[in-house]
Design an enzyme around this catalytic site. Structure first.
Site, short mmCIF file in Angstrom:
data_model
loop_
_atom_site.label_atom_id
_atom_site.label_comp_id
_atom_site.label_asym_id
_atom_site.label_seq_id
_atom_site.Cartn_x
_atom_site.Cartn_y
_atom_site.Cartn_z
N HIS A 268 -1.21 7.70 6.75
CA HIS A 268 -0.58 7.05 7.92
C HIS A 268 -1.38 5.80 8.29
O HIS A 268 -1.55 4.93 7.45
CB HIS A 268 -0.50 8.10 9.05
CG HIS A 268 0.33 7.75 10.23
ND1 HIS A 268 1.18 6.67 10.30
CD2 HIS A 268 0.47 8.39 11.43
CE1 HIS A 268 1.77 6.64 11.48
NE2 HIS A 268 1.37 7.66 12.20
N HIS A 307 7.06 4.26 1.78
CA HIS A 307 7.34 4.56 3.19
C HIS A 307 8.40 5.63 3.26
O HIS A 307 9.32 5.67 2.46
CB HIS A 307 7.83 3.31 3.92
CG HIS A 307 7.69 3.39 5.41
ND1 HIS A 307 8.62 4.01 6.20
CD2 HIS A 307 6.70 2.98 6.23
CE1 HIS A 307 8.22 3.95 7.46
NE2 HIS A 307 7.06 3.33 7.51
N ASP A 363 0.72 -1.72 6.11
CA ASP A 363 -0.73 -1.64 5.88
C ASP A 363 -1.20 -2.46 4.68
O ASP A 363 -2.40 -2.63 4.49
CB ASP A 363 -1.12 -0.17 5.67
CG ASP A 363 -0.98 0.61 6.97
OD1 ASP A 363 -0.30 1.64 6.97
OD2 ASP A 363 -1.53 0.13 7.99
C1 SDX Z 1 2.43 4.02 8.02
O1 SDX Z 1 6.32 6.67 9.37
C2 SDX Z 1 6.01 5.46 9.80
O2 SDX Z 1 6.79 4.74 10.33
C3 SDX Z 1 4.58 5.08 9.49
C4 SDX Z 1 4.18 3.64 9.80
C5 SDX Z 1 4.18 3.35 11.28
O3 SDX Z 1 4.32 2.20 11.65
O4 SDX Z 1 3.94 4.32 12.06
O5 SDX Z 1 5.05 2.75 9.13
C6 SDX Z 1 2.74 3.37 9.33
O6 SDX Z 1 1.99 5.14 8.02
C7 SDX Z 1 2.75 3.27 6.78
C8 SDX Z 1 2.45 4.12 5.48
C9 SDX Z 1 0.94 3.95 5.17
N1 SDX Z 1 0.57 4.89 4.11
C10 SDX Z 1 0.27 4.44 2.87
O7 SDX Z 1 0.39 3.27 2.52
C11 SDX Z 1 -0.23 5.53 1.92
C12 SDX Z 1 0.47 5.41 0.58
N2 SDX Z 1 1.89 5.78 0.75
C13 SDX Z 1 2.24 7.13 0.57
O8 SDX Z 1 1.32 8.10 0.49
C14 SDX Z 1 3.70 7.48 0.87
O9 SDX Z 1 4.48 6.46 0.43
C15 SDX Z 1 4.03 7.79 2.33
C16 SDX Z 1 3.11 8.83 2.88
C17 SDX Z 1 3.94 6.57 3.15
C18 SDX Z 1 5.46 8.31 2.38
O10 SDX Z 1 5.47 9.53 1.72
P1 SDX Z 1 6.83 10.38 1.55
O11 SDX Z 1 7.96 9.74 2.25
O12 SDX Z 1 6.53 11.80 1.85
O13 SDX Z 1 7.14 10.19 0.02
P2 SDX Z 1 6.53 11.07 -1.13
O14 SDX Z 1 5.04 11.24 -0.92
O15 SDX Z 1 7.39 12.27 -1.26
O16 SDX Z 1 6.72 10.08 -2.36
C19 SDX Z 1 7.94 10.05 -3.07
C20 SDX Z 1 7.52 9.71 -4.51
C21 SDX Z 1 6.46 10.66 -5.08
O17 SDX Z 1 6.59 10.62 -6.49
P3 SDX Z 1 7.33 11.87 -7.25
O18 SDX Z 1 6.68 13.16 -6.74
O19 SDX Z 1 8.78 11.74 -6.85
O20 SDX Z 1 7.08 11.61 -8.72
O21 SDX Z 1 6.89 8.41 -4.53
C22 SDX Z 1 5.54 8.56 -4.93
C23 SDX Z 1 5.16 10.01 -4.73
O22 SDX Z 1 4.12 10.39 -5.63
N3 SDX Z 1 4.76 7.68 -4.04
C24 SDX Z 1 3.73 6.94 -4.43
C25 SDX Z 1 3.33 6.24 -3.31
N4 SDX Z 1 4.09 6.59 -2.26
C26 SDX Z 1 4.98 7.49 -2.73
N5 SDX Z 1 3.14 6.81 -5.66
C27 SDX Z 1 2.10 5.93 -5.69
N6 SDX Z 1 1.65 5.21 -4.65
C28 SDX Z 1 2.25 5.35 -3.44
N7 SDX Z 1 1.79 4.64 -2.40
#
Ligand code: SDX
Length: 428
Positions: A268, A307, A363
């Site tokens: 997050h 996201h 971010d």
């Molecule tokens: C914020 O919710 C909000 O609005 C948050 C926010 C706000 O203003 O409050 O916007 C702020 O939190 C932004 C997000 C910051 N976090 C990151 O940058 C961390 C990296 N991103 C992730 O960990 C991920 O994308 C999330 C946590 C942001 C979202 O996760 P989800 O929606 O639960 O998606 P998921 O983990 O189920 O991913 C779906 C697929 C997976 O692959 P498969 O299992 O389908 O093979 O996408 C992949 C994930 O492994 N994936 C990534 C990835 N993000 C998702 N793979 C590599 N790098 C990534 N960053």
């Protein structure tokens, strides 16, 4: 077009049920009528991470994840970031309308005159180790403020809600700056009421021996835009936490502290700090292909990408990327920017990211600017928590006024042991 209802046929019994469709949703409680016998609890919905569950109605922020749209109270984020001051945007999010000149001036006056913290809180801050993470200091100090303002527990006393709202908005930059000064072994720089909200934060962070700190206007405006972009983002993890704690009628200080604790997670708000560490670890444009291989093999995450809602470019990331160059004209270019831009370009052309609709989020670029203006990496999530305090408070106030809201208490699917009986220790 037919009726706005869902007809559900339970093939276990052959019975059919009608559930009204309202605003694209059905009420989960309407599923409970679906039973196999009168003693049956009824059907629940199962939704880990609430990927497809609306927890509330809200009028504050609108996001269209497919189109990459973000609006505060109906106003596009691009227009707010370009035209508003931070406290103007904060007023809009809090009260639902852009302030008149008179409303704005009163709002600024009230907040400016609540920036000091109780001197006992300063002593509390001094108790932390010199290398304590500023986010840990921030969370605990905000929670500690609930002991200074016990009247905050009167959450249905509107006068108290207004006062605590202004106190929290006013004091979080002071706590953040004091946490930074503590970690640097520097004496605290106290608020200067002649400066803007953002200018005063820079004063409390960076004032050294000069009699009066003068913020650089380009940096002051860049930080103001960054903070405007971070004010609110509908029902994200930390806002959901704020609402859950608030639904138990806890006071706003401990609720904000809990929300900040959720924000500190690397998935997050903690991601901006991890992006910088990732870019430093990649080290050069030449190393990008190898790092992307680690990501695509699941060994690494591309921090700042992906996201839950945006399946398109996060509009906030686009705004930040566009004004980064203005900042670097003053601070000198951050070499990590070239790596970030190349990393984005490469990633957006990789099947792994295209298939999963992974784009830069807020971010990805914010940390590069924070670093360029002299904010240490450990302070990045605190920089997120300061403006998000406004969003958390606006969402908390909206929840308290919502007649449908009750204490947050989800159900579960129990798949542990059925009943069994205690065995004395010498028989185990
Ligand atoms: C914020 O919710 C909000 O609005 C948050 C926010 C706000 O203003 O409050 O916007 C702020 O939190 C932004 C997000 C910051 N976090 C990151 O940058 C961390 C990296 N991103 C992730 O960990 C991920 O994308 C999330 C946590 C942001 C979202 O996760 P989800 O929606 O639960 O998606 P998921 O983990 O189920 O991913 C779906 C697929 C997976 O692959 P498969 O299992 O389908 O093979 O996408 C992949 C994930 O492994 N994936 C990534 C990835 N993000 C998702 N793979 C590599 N790098 C990534 N960053």
């Amino acid at each position: 077009m037919g009726k706005d209802t869902l007809t559900i046929i339970d093939n276990r019994t052959g019975k059919s049920y009608e559930a009204p469709i309202t605003d694209g949703t059905i009420r989960a409680m309407d599923l409970r009528q679906i039973k196999v016998n009168p003693d049956d609890f009824g059907i629940m919905s199962y939704d880990p991470g609430f990927k497809n569950t609306a927890s509330t109605r809200s009028k504050i922020t609108f996001i269209d994840g497919e189109k990459g749209i973000l609006r505060y109270r109906g106003y596009p984020i691009e227009e707010i970031a370009e035209n508003a001051t931070y406290l103007e945007a904060a007023y809009l999010v809090m009260y639902g309308e852009l302030p008149t000149r008179e409303q704005y001036e009163q709002w600024v006056y009230d907040i400016t005159h609540h920036t000091l913290v109780h001197e006992n809180l300063r002593t509390f801050l001094d108790g932390f180790r010199y290398d304590a993470h500023p986010m840990g200091i921030f969370i605990s100090s905000v929670a500690a403020m609930s002991t200074f303002y016990p009247e905050a527990k009167n959450i249905f006393d509107q006068e108290s809600v207004e006062l605590q709202t202004k106190r929290l908005i006013a004091k979080v930059p002071t706590i953040a700056a004091f946490a930074y000064r503590h970690s640097q072994g520097l004496r605290y720089s106290y608020p200067d009421n002649d400066l803007s909200y953002v200018g005063n934060f820079l004063n409390m962070m960076f004032k050294m021996t000069e009699l009066k700190y003068k913020p650089n206007p380009v940096i002051e405006r860049a930080l103001e835009i960054l903070w405007i972009l971070h004010i609110d983002h509908e029902q994200n993890c930390s806002t959901t936490t704020m609402r859950a704690i608030g639904s138990a009628h806890a006071d706003p200080y401990v609720a904000v502290a809990g929300a900040a604790a959720a924000l500190s997670g690397p998935l997050h708000g903690g991601a901006n700090e991890r992006v910088l560490r990732m870019l430093k670890r990649i080290g050069s444009v030449e190393n990008i292909p190898d790092y992307l291989k680690l990501v695509e093999s699941g060994q690494e995450r591309l921090m700042g990408f992906g996201h839950r809602v945006y399946k398109n470019y996060d509009p906030r990331a686009r705004i930040i990327k566009n004004f980064a160059h203005e900042v670097f004209k003053v601070t000198g270019k951050n070499p990590l920017l070239d790596i970030a831009i190349e990393l984005e370009q490469r990633a957006l052309n990789e099947e792994y990211f295209i298939k999963r609709k992974l784009y830069p989020n807020v971010d990805f670029y914010s940390g590069i600017i924070y670093q360029a203006i002299g904010i240490p990496t450990s302070m990045f999530t605190v920089m997120f928590a300061i403006p998000r305090t406004v969003g958390w408070l606006a969402q908390w106030r909206e929840m308290l006024q919502d007649p449908e809201q009750k204490i947050a208490r989800p159900r579960q699917i129990y798949d542990g042991y059925s009943e069994r009986h205690f065995v004395p220790m010498d028989q185990r």
